[in-house]
Design an enzyme around this catalytic site. Structure first.
Site, mmCIF file in Angstrom:
data_model
loop_
_atom_site.group_PDB
_atom_site.id
_atom_site.type_symbol
_atom_site.label_atom_id
_atom_site.label_comp_id
_atom_site.label_asym_id
_atom_site.label_seq_id
_atom_site.Cartn_x
_atom_site.Cartn_y
_atom_site.Cartn_z
ATOM 1 N N VAL A 120 0.959 -1.143 0.050
ATOM 2 C CA VAL A 120 0.230 -0.023 -0.047
ATOM 3 C C VAL A 120 0.804 1.140 0.051
ATOM 4 C CG1 VAL A 120 -1.761 1.342 1.292
ATOM 5 C CG2 VAL A 120 -1.636 -1.353 1.051
ATOM 6 N N PRO A 121 0.981 1.783 -0.966
ATOM 7 C CA PRO A 121 2.516 2.593 -1.401
ATOM 8 C C PRO A 121 2.420 4.205 -0.784
ATOM 9 C CG PRO A 121 1.092 2.622 -3.208
ATOM 10 C CD PRO A 121 0.401 1.681 -2.305
ATOM 11 N N CYS A 122 2.516 4.244 0.363
ATOM 12 C CA CYS A 122 2.562 5.510 1.321
ATOM 13 C C CYS A 122 3.835 6.176 0.748
ATOM 14 C CB CYS A 122 2.508 5.061 2.721
ATOM 15 S SG CYS A 122 3.675 4.165 3.381
ATOM 16 N N HIS A 123 4.724 5.464 0.389
ATOM 17 C CA HIS A 123 6.120 6.348 -0.273
ATOM 18 C C HIS A 123 5.795 7.135 -1.389
ATOM 19 C CE1 HIS A 123 5.929 2.438 -2.655
ATOM 20 N NE2 HIS A 123 6.218 3.119 -3.641
ATOM 21 N N ARG A 124 4.640 6.913 -1.861
ATOM 22 C CA ARG A 124 4.206 7.937 -3.335
ATOM 23 C C ARG A 124 3.697 9.047 -2.754
ATOM 24 N NH1 ARG A 124 1.541 2.838 -6.629
ATOM 25 N NH2 ARG A 124 3.461 1.611 -6.805
#
Length: 159
Positions: A120-124
């Site tokens: 779940v790409p919170c790095h984006r």
């Protein structure tokens, strides 16, 4: 829960699954015994993460088991899953998308509480103006993940 620890280009990742699916990704090892027998979901998660880091996978297809989180946090996590591979949104963009334009800081807290980073790409999610701020795994890991996705996106466009 069953745990497994794998090596990755951003350091060790600890993965946990339950009877439903992947329920936790943590940076670094956890202080629990790894699963003796591997579950199908653990094996599939490891395979997909290896493919992601190799630049061969741009979308995870895993059963997820998300426990906890407030209604707002769950809305944020759902929105994170909609950010396309290789793209970024600001905390303010995510706040608007979940219906509370003034909640950029709360989005940051929700990102920090994301139980499934990378998948779940919170790095984006970045600060206003694309500023590299905040990430539970540390800014160097966030930069690595964003650079990987940018490189793969450009290679795909140019090939």
């Amino acid at each position: 829960m069953r745990w497994s620890v794998i090596d990755s280009p951003v350091g060790e990742l600890s993965l946990a699954v339950d009877e439903v699916g992947l329920c936790c990704v943590r940076f670094g090892p956890v202080d629990v015994e790894p699963a003796v027998e591997r579950s199908e979901v653990l094996v599939e998660t490891q395979d997909q993460l290896k493919a992601y880091f190799a630049g061969e996978l741009t979308s995870f297809e895993l059963p997820l088991s998300v426990r906890g989180g407030s209604e707002f946090e769950r809305a944020v996590w759902n929105q994170l899953s909609r950010i396309p591979y290789g793209e970024m949104q600001t905390y303010g963009d995510v706040a608007k998308a979940v219906g509370d334009a003034g909640a950029a800081r709360a989005v940051g807290v929700a990102c920090n509480r994301n139980p499934l980073p990378i998948v779940v790409p919170c790095h984006r999610v970045v600060g206003a103006g694309g500023k590299m701020v905040g990430f539970g795994g540390g800014i160097p890991r966030k930069r690595h993940l964003l650079e990987l996705e940018a490189r793969v996106t450009l290679e795909t466009l140019w090939s």
